[in-house]
Write a protein that holds these residues in place. Structure first.
Motif, PDB file in Angstrom:
ATOM      1  N   PHE A  65       1.077  -1.111  -0.070  1.00  0.00           N
ATOM      2  CA  PHE A  65       0.008   0.124   0.060  1.00  0.00           C
ATOM      3  C   PHE A  65       0.921   1.295   0.019  1.00  0.00           C
ATOM      4  CE2 PHE A  65      -2.013   3.303   2.678  1.00  0.00           C
ATOM      5  CZ  PHE A  65      -2.764   3.748   2.009  1.00  0.00           C
ATOM      6  N   ASP A  66       1.971   1.476   0.823  1.00  0.00           N
ATOM      7  CA  ASP A  66       2.488   2.410   1.094  1.00  0.00           C
ATOM      8  C   ASP A  66       3.387   2.793  -0.358  1.00  0.00           C
ATOM      9  OD1 ASP A  66       4.038   4.774   2.587  1.00  0.00           O
ATOM     10  OD2 ASP A  66       5.704   3.141   2.586  1.00  0.00           O
ATOM     11  N   LEU A  67       4.139   1.630  -0.850  1.00  0.00           N
ATOM     12  CA  LEU A  67       4.812   1.984  -2.191  1.00  0.00           C
ATOM     13  C   LEU A  67       4.149   2.278  -2.994  1.00  0.00           C
ATOM     14  CD1 LEU A  67       7.513  -0.908  -1.831  1.00  0.00           C
ATOM     15  CD2 LEU A  67       7.810   1.271  -0.921  1.00  0.00           C
ATOM     16  N   ALA A  68       2.855   1.505  -3.317  1.00  0.00           N
ATOM     17  CA  ALA A  68       1.860   1.920  -4.506  1.00  0.00           C
ATOM     18  C   ALA A  68       1.548   3.335  -4.412  1.00  0.00           C
ATOM     19  CB  ALA A  68       0.830   0.856  -4.424  1.00  0.00           C
ATOM     20  N   ARG A  69       1.223   3.737  -3.072  1.00  0.00           N
ATOM     21  CA  ARG A  69       0.468   5.101  -2.847  1.00  0.00           C
ATOM     22  C   ARG A  69       1.727   6.149  -3.252  1.00  0.00           C
ATOM     23  NH1 ARG A  69      -0.672   7.022   2.723  1.00  0.00           N
ATOM     24  NH2 ARG A  69       1.505   6.581   3.068  1.00  0.00           N
ATOM     25  N   ARG A  70       2.910   5.856  -2.793  1.00  0.00           N
ATOM     26  CA  ARG A  70       4.077   6.638  -3.188  1.00  0.00           C
ATOM     27  C   ARG A  70       4.251   6.953  -4.664  1.00  0.00           C
ATOM     28  NH1 ARG A  70       8.113   4.549   0.912  1.00  0.00           N
ATOM     29  NH2 ARG A  70       9.668   5.764  -0.155  1.00  0.00           N
ATOM     30  N   ALA A  71       4.197   5.879  -5.127  1.00  0.00           N
ATOM     31  CA  ALA A  71       4.565   5.645  -6.905  1.00  0.00           C
ATOM     32  C   ALA A  71       3.341   6.485  -7.414  1.00  0.00           C
ATOM     33  CB  ALA A  71       4.592   4.199  -7.107  1.00  0.00           C
ATOM     34  N   LEU A  72       2.035   6.302  -7.212  1.00  0.00           N
ATOM     35  CA  LEU A  72       1.082   6.935  -7.890  1.00  0.00           C
ATOM     36  C   LEU A  72       1.181   8.394  -7.463  1.00  0.00           C
ATOM     37  CD1 LEU A  72      -2.000   4.785  -6.785  1.00  0.00           C
ATOM     38  CD2 LEU A  72      -1.079   5.008  -9.060  1.00  0.00           C
ATOM     39  N   GLU A  73       1.657   8.814  -6.171  1.00  0.00           N
ATOM     40  CA  GLU A  73       1.746  10.223  -5.904  1.00  0.00           C
ATOM     41  C   GLU A  73       2.913  10.889  -6.788  1.00  0.00           C
ATOM     42  OE1 GLU A  73      -0.150  10.283  -1.407  1.00  0.00           O
ATOM     43  OE2 GLU A  73       2.191  10.150  -1.709  1.00  0.00           O
ATOM     44  N   ALA A  74       3.801  10.098  -7.159  1.00  0.00           N
ATOM     45  CA  ALA A  74       4.932  10.742  -7.947  1.00  0.00           C
ATOM     46  C   ALA A  74       4.672  10.625  -9.427  1.00  0.00           C
ATOM     47  CB  ALA A  74       6.234   9.696  -7.848  1.00  0.00           C
ATOM     48  N   GLY A  75       3.287  10.153  -9.623  1.00  0.00           N
ATOM     49  CA  GLY A  75       2.865  10.328 -11.080  1.00  0.00           C
ATOM     50  C   GLY A  75       3.122   9.196 -12.001  1.00  0.00           C
ATOM     51  N   LYS A  76       3.280   8.070 -11.155  1.00  0.00           N
ATOM     52  CA  LYS A  76       3.948   6.760 -12.077  1.00  0.00           C
ATOM     53  C   LYS A  76       2.745   5.619 -12.182  1.00  0.00           C
ATOM     54  CE  LYS A  76       8.203   8.410 -11.565  1.00  0.00           C
ATOM     55  NZ  LYS A  76       8.568   9.411 -12.578  1.00  0.00           N
ATOM     56  N   HIS A  77       2.487   4.893 -13.336  1.00  0.00           N
ATOM     57  CA  HIS A  77       1.746   4.136 -13.481  1.00  0.00           C
ATOM     58  C   HIS A  77       1.948   2.826 -12.391  1.00  0.00           C
ATOM     59  CE1 HIS A  77      -0.177   5.994 -16.839  1.00  0.00           C
ATOM     60  NE2 HIS A  77       0.944   6.008 -17.306  1.00  0.00           N
ATOM     61  N   VAL A  78       1.351   2.008 -11.878  1.00  0.00           N
ATOM     62  CA  VAL A  78       1.758   1.161 -11.014  1.00  0.00           C
ATOM     63  C   VAL A  78       1.148  -0.188 -11.313  1.00  0.00           C
ATOM     64  CG1 VAL A  78       1.773   0.542  -8.628  1.00  0.00           C
ATOM     65  CG2 VAL A  78       1.838   2.754  -9.170  1.00  0.00           C
ATOM     66  N   LEU A  79       1.864  -1.241 -11.246  1.00  0.00           N
ATOM     67  CA  LEU A  79       1.573  -2.834 -11.375  1.00  0.00           C
ATOM     68  C   LEU A  79       2.039  -3.467  -9.940  1.00  0.00           C
ATOM     69  CD1 LEU A  79       0.674  -5.510 -12.453  1.00  0.00           C
ATOM     70  CD2 LEU A  79       2.866  -5.635 -13.608  1.00  0.00           C
ATOM     71  N   VAL A  80       1.090  -3.564  -8.998  1.00  0.00           N
ATOM     72  CA  VAL A  80       1.411  -3.859  -7.826  1.00  0.00           C
ATOM     73  C   VAL A  80       1.053  -5.499  -7.433  1.00  0.00           C
ATOM     74  CG1 VAL A  80      -0.491  -2.734  -6.931  1.00  0.00           C
ATOM     75  CG2 VAL A  80       1.131  -3.367  -5.255  1.00  0.00           C
ATOM     76  N   GLU A  81       2.137  -6.264  -6.894  1.00  0.00           N
ATOM     77  CA  GLU A  81       1.863  -7.556  -6.696  1.00  0.00           C
ATOM     78  C   GLU A  81       0.321  -7.765  -5.637  1.00  0.00           C
ATOM     79  OE1 GLU A  81       1.701 -10.505  -7.609  1.00  0.00           O
ATOM     80  OE2 GLU A  81       3.203  -9.889  -9.211  1.00  0.00           O
ATOM     81  N   LYS A  82      -0.237  -8.859  -5.929  1.00  0.00           N
ATOM     82  CA  LYS A  82      -1.413  -9.127  -4.968  1.00  0.00           C
ATOM     83  C   LYS A  82      -1.165  -9.263  -3.692  1.00  0.00           C
ATOM     84  CE  LYS A  82       0.162 -13.065  -4.911  1.00  0.00           C
ATOM     85  NZ  LYS A  82       0.340 -13.743  -3.769  1.00  0.00           N
ATOM     86  N   PRO A  83      -1.912  -8.817  -2.586  1.00  0.00           N
ATOM     87  CA  PRO A  83      -2.715  -7.833  -2.697  1.00  0.00           C
ATOM     88  C   PRO A  83      -2.172  -6.785  -2.466  1.00  0.00           C
ATOM     89  CG  PRO A  83      -3.271  -8.780  -0.606  1.00  0.00           C
ATOM     90  CD  PRO A  83      -2.075  -9.574  -1.348  1.00  0.00           C
ATOM     91  N   PRO A  84      -2.923  -5.456  -3.216  1.00  0.00           N
ATOM     92  CA  PRO A  84      -2.150  -4.259  -3.414  1.00  0.00           C
ATOM     93  C   PRO A  84      -2.317  -3.537  -2.138  1.00  0.00           C
ATOM     94  CG  PRO A  84      -3.735  -4.200  -5.337  1.00  0.00           C
ATOM     95  CD  PRO A  84      -3.983  -5.712  -4.329  1.00  0.00           C
ATOM     96  N   ALA A  85      -3.256  -3.808  -1.263  1.00  0.00           N
ATOM     97  CA  ALA A  85      -3.470  -3.327   0.103  1.00  0.00           C
ATOM     98  C   ALA A  85      -3.998  -4.375   1.147  1.00  0.00           C
ATOM     99  CB  ALA A  85      -4.351  -2.032  -0.013  1.00  0.00           C
TER     100      ALA A  85
END
Ligand SMILES: NC(=O)c1ccc[n+]([C@@H]2O[C@H](COP(=O)([O-])OP(=O)(O)OC[C@H]3O[C@@H](n4cnc5c(N)ncnc54)[C@H](O)[C@@H]3O)[C@@H](O)[C@H]2O)c1
Length: 321
Positions: A73-93
């Motif tokens: 959750f934390d890494l995916a959120r930071r990546a989205l906030e930085a404007g990056k598209h995200v593929l996050v392993e399951k489960p994302p949160a």
């Protein structure tokens, strides 16, 4: 498309291999410096121990998160906030409300947020979905998943989150609805608080039902999903090398001359050819396609959210709350 992969443990190198083929693998990241050995296979990619350094590259389009589940959750959120598209392993949160936050962030910034639900890209599961959508099975009545084995015994994720996320993603994809009832029963035999044997029951607004048996304390190694329809029944067995999908022309049948009495009808049993394509490659390709503006990026993120919501409901039931 410039891609960076974070988390180079067991699974991350598979993602790196695929993205090195399909896109420009620009960054590899792992907080453990020992993982630099993976980076030596990709001289074109820069290695860093700092996720922030990777996010700081303005030329980087997308980030792949393959770190342990509690960090997703934390890494995916930071990546989205930085404007990056995200593929996050399951489960994302690990909580429904966290997943909603990721989905909202992705929608607000029009970014792709794709959960790594590998089985949804498996040609066998796709075949099942096509058969259901074409009405070949009649009305689907119930689905059940078996995901059992002796090991790997995990101590931070229970069987529901570690194994169940796979079956749940497939069940929700095939039925295309969210459960109104979700009951889970299980026990933590080996590690306190980490359930190693879990049985789940789901009931959907349409009246269809599903079941999952999830366990790493079992003599059988099973990776099986069974779909029961009014006309045919189908089994997807990921342990089979060739016969991944088997269609049973078996069904309940009520002959008109014996009013009210049910009999069964049995016909052929056959296995359609399933393309031997690597599901992970198809998943990575789909991610790049979504970034390229094809497909429905909102739906992919929302489908991920409904899996986390169902896991959340099942966890509450498991813990008796
Ligand atoms: N889709 C599938 O079939 C499948 C299969 C296996 C694993 N997975 C998933 O992949 C993920 C990783 O699993 P694994 O078995 O490779 O785990 P792992 O523990 O082997 O590897 C995780 C790596 O992430 C690194 N890491 C941890 N925190 C980090 C951070 N903040 N920044 C950068 N690196 C960090 C660790 O040092 C480690 O090298 C999990 O979410 C798991 O559920 C998916």
């Amino acid at each position: 498309m410039r891609v960076g992969v974070a988390g180079l443990g067991h699974w991350g190198p598979n993602l790196a291999r695929n993205f090195a083929e399909l896109a420009e693998l620009a960054w590899l990241c792992d907080s453990d410096p020992e993982r630099k050995d993976v980076a030596s296979r990709y001289p074109q990619a820069r290695f860093t121990q700092s996720f922030d350094e990777l996010l700081g590259d303005p030329e980087l389009d997308a980030v792949i998160v393959a770190t342990p589940v509690p960090t997703h959750f934390d890494l995916a959120r930071r990546a989205l906030e930085a404007g990056k598209h995200v593929l996050v392993e399951k489960p994302p949160a690990m909580r429904g409300h966290e997943m909603e936050e990721l989905v909202a962030l992705a929608q607000e910034r029009d970014l792709v947020l794709m959960p790594g639900h590998l089985l949804l890209y498996h040609p066998g599961v796709r075949r099942l979905q096509e058969m259901i959508a074409a009405g070949e099975l009649g009305d689907v009545l119930c689905i059940y998943g078996n995901r059992q084995n002796l090991g790997i015994i995990r101590s931070n994720e229970n069987a529901l989150w570690s194994l169940g996320v796979h079956d749940l993603s497939v069940i929700l994809y095939l039925l295309d609805e969210e459960p109104e009832t979700a009951i889970a029963l299980g026990r933590d035999f080996l590690t306190e608080g980490v359930e190693d044997v879990v049985f789940c029951y789901l009931r959907f607004p349409s009246g269809r039902i599903a079941h999952m048996h999830l366990s790493w304390l079992d003599p059988h190694k099973m990776r099986k999903i069974t779909v029961v329809g009014t006309e045919k029944m189908v089994v997807f067995d990921d342990m089979e090398l060739e016969r991944k999908v088997t269609v049973y022309e078996k069904a309940p049948w009520r002959p008109s001359d014996r009013y009210g009495e049910w009999q069964t009808r049995t016909g052929d049993i056959f296995s359609p050819r399933i393309a031997p394509d690597e599901p992970l490659k198809l998943e990575c390709r789909e991610f790049l396609r979504l970034i390229g503006g094809e497909g429905d990026r909102r739906k992919v993120a929302e489908d991920g959210a409904r899996v986390v919501r169902a896991l959340d409901l099942l966890t509450k039931s498991l813990r008796g709350s």
